[in-house]
Motif scaffolding. Structure first.
Motif, PDB file in Angstrom:
ATOM      1  N   ASP A  48      38.975  71.611  94.261  1.00 16.56           N
ATOM      2  CA  ASP A  48      40.088  70.667  94.158  1.00 16.56           C
ATOM      3  C   ASP A  48      40.654  70.785  92.747  1.00 16.56           C
ATOM      4  O   ASP A  48      40.121  70.212  91.803  1.00 16.56           O
ATOM      5  CB  ASP A  48      39.576  69.255  94.441  1.00 16.56           C
ATOM      6  CG  ASP A  48      40.671  68.200  94.371  1.00 16.56           C
ATOM      7  OD1 ASP A  48      41.775  68.498  93.872  1.00 16.56           O
ATOM      8  OD2 ASP A  48      40.408  67.066  94.795  1.00 16.56           O
ATOM      9  N   LEU A  49      41.705  71.579  92.623  1.00 14.32           N
ATOM     10  CA  LEU A  49      42.296  71.857  91.313  1.00 14.32           C
ATOM     11  C   LEU A  49      42.824  70.579  90.658  1.00 14.32           C
ATOM     12  O   LEU A  49      42.610  70.353  89.460  1.00 14.32           O
ATOM     13  CB  LEU A  49      43.417  72.894  91.457  1.00 14.32           C
ATOM     14  CG  LEU A  49      44.123  73.335  90.188  1.00 14.32           C
ATOM     15  CD1 LEU A  49      43.153  73.975  89.207  1.00 14.32           C
ATOM     16  CD2 LEU A  49      45.237  74.307  90.525  1.00 14.32           C
ATOM     17  N   GLU A  50      43.487  69.750  91.428  1.00  9.88           N
ATOM     18  CA  GLU A  50      44.087  68.531  90.885  1.00  9.88           C
ATOM     19  C   GLU A  50      43.044  67.610  90.242  1.00  9.88           C
ATOM     20  O   GLU A  50      43.269  67.035  89.192  1.00  9.88           O
ATOM     21  CB  GLU A  50      44.826  67.780  91.995  1.00  9.88           C
ATOM     22  CG  GLU A  50      45.580  66.566  91.494  1.00  9.88           C
ATOM     23  CD  GLU A  50      46.378  65.889  92.603  1.00  9.88           C
ATOM     24  OE1 GLU A  50      46.511  64.664  92.532  1.00  9.88           O
ATOM     25  OE2 GLU A  50      46.846  66.582  93.523  1.00  9.88           O
ATOM     26  N   ASN A  51      41.891  67.488  90.889  1.00 12.03           N
ATOM     27  CA  ASN A  51      40.835  66.608  90.378  1.00 12.03           C
ATOM     28  C   ASN A  51      39.778  67.348  89.568  1.00 12.03           C
ATOM     29  O   ASN A  51      38.776  66.747  89.173  1.00 12.03           O
ATOM     30  CB  ASN A  51      40.178  65.848  91.533  1.00 12.03           C
ATOM     31  CG  ASN A  51      41.129  64.862  92.161  1.00 12.03           C
ATOM     32  OD1 ASN A  51      41.792  64.099  91.467  1.00 12.03           O
ATOM     33  ND2 ASN A  51      41.233  64.883  93.471  1.00 12.03           N
ATOM     34  N   GLN A  52      39.984  68.669  89.375  1.00 12.52           N
ATOM     35  CA  GLN A  52      39.045  69.485  88.596  1.00 12.52           C
ATOM     36  C   GLN A  52      37.627  69.338  89.150  1.00 12.52           C
ATOM     37  O   GLN A  52      36.673  69.065  88.422  1.00 12.52           O
ATOM     38  CB  GLN A  52      39.078  69.088  87.116  1.00 12.52           C
ATOM     39  CG  GLN A  52      40.441  69.264  86.458  1.00 12.52           C
ATOM     40  CD  GLN A  52      40.739  70.725  86.166  1.00 12.52           C
ATOM     41  OE1 GLN A  52      40.090  71.344  85.337  1.00 12.52           O
ATOM     42  NE2 GLN A  52      41.722  71.286  86.848  1.00 12.52           N
ATOM     43  N   GLN A  53      37.506  69.530  90.457  1.00  9.84           N
ATOM     44  CA  GLN A  53      36.244  69.278  91.131  1.00  9.84           C
ATOM     45  C   GLN A  53      35.920  70.387  92.123  1.00  9.84           C
ATOM     46  O   GLN A  53      36.813  70.982  92.715  1.00  9.84           O
ATOM     47  CB  GLN A  53      36.344  67.946  91.863  1.00  9.84           C
ATOM     48  CG  GLN A  53      35.096  67.469  92.511  1.00  9.84           C
ATOM     49  CD  GLN A  53      35.274  66.082  93.097  1.00  9.84           C
ATOM     50  OE1 GLN A  53      36.360  65.505  93.056  1.00  9.84           O
ATOM     51  NE2 GLN A  53      34.230  65.536  93.650  1.00  9.84           N
ATOM     52  N   ALA A  54      34.623  70.629  92.302  1.00 11.62           N
ATOM     53  CA  ALA A  54      34.152  71.559  93.318  1.00 11.62           C
ATOM     54  C   ALA A  54      33.255  70.802  94.285  1.00 11.62           C
ATOM     55  O   ALA A  54      32.445  69.969  93.862  1.00 11.62           O
ATOM     56  CB  ALA A  54      33.368  72.693  92.679  1.00 11.62           C
TER      57      ALA A  54
END
Length: 67
Positions: A35-41
């Protein structure tokens, strides 16, 4: 199992694709959604994989697992 991790350093879809490929190469990982927007994997696997394995997978990139 699902594991969520914050990832630092991603700026574009290319970054997210690189992280996804690195994580999917970790033994036991079935799927990695970035999730690029939330900087999450979000990583799905059959068994628990230590966070250190994902940190190591990104060692040769400008990205890192944080938190």
């Amino acid at each position: 199992m699902k594991k969520e991790m914050k990832i630092a350093g991603m700026k574009c879809e290319g970054c997210a694709n690189t992280v996804s490929k690195k994580f999917e190469a970790v033994s036991g990982v079935e799927r990695a959604v970035i999730d690029l927007e939330n900087q999450q994997a979000i990583v799905e696997s059959e068994k628990d994989i230590p966070t250190s394995a994902f940190k190591e997978a990104l060692a040769d990139t400008p990205y890192e697992v944080v938190g």
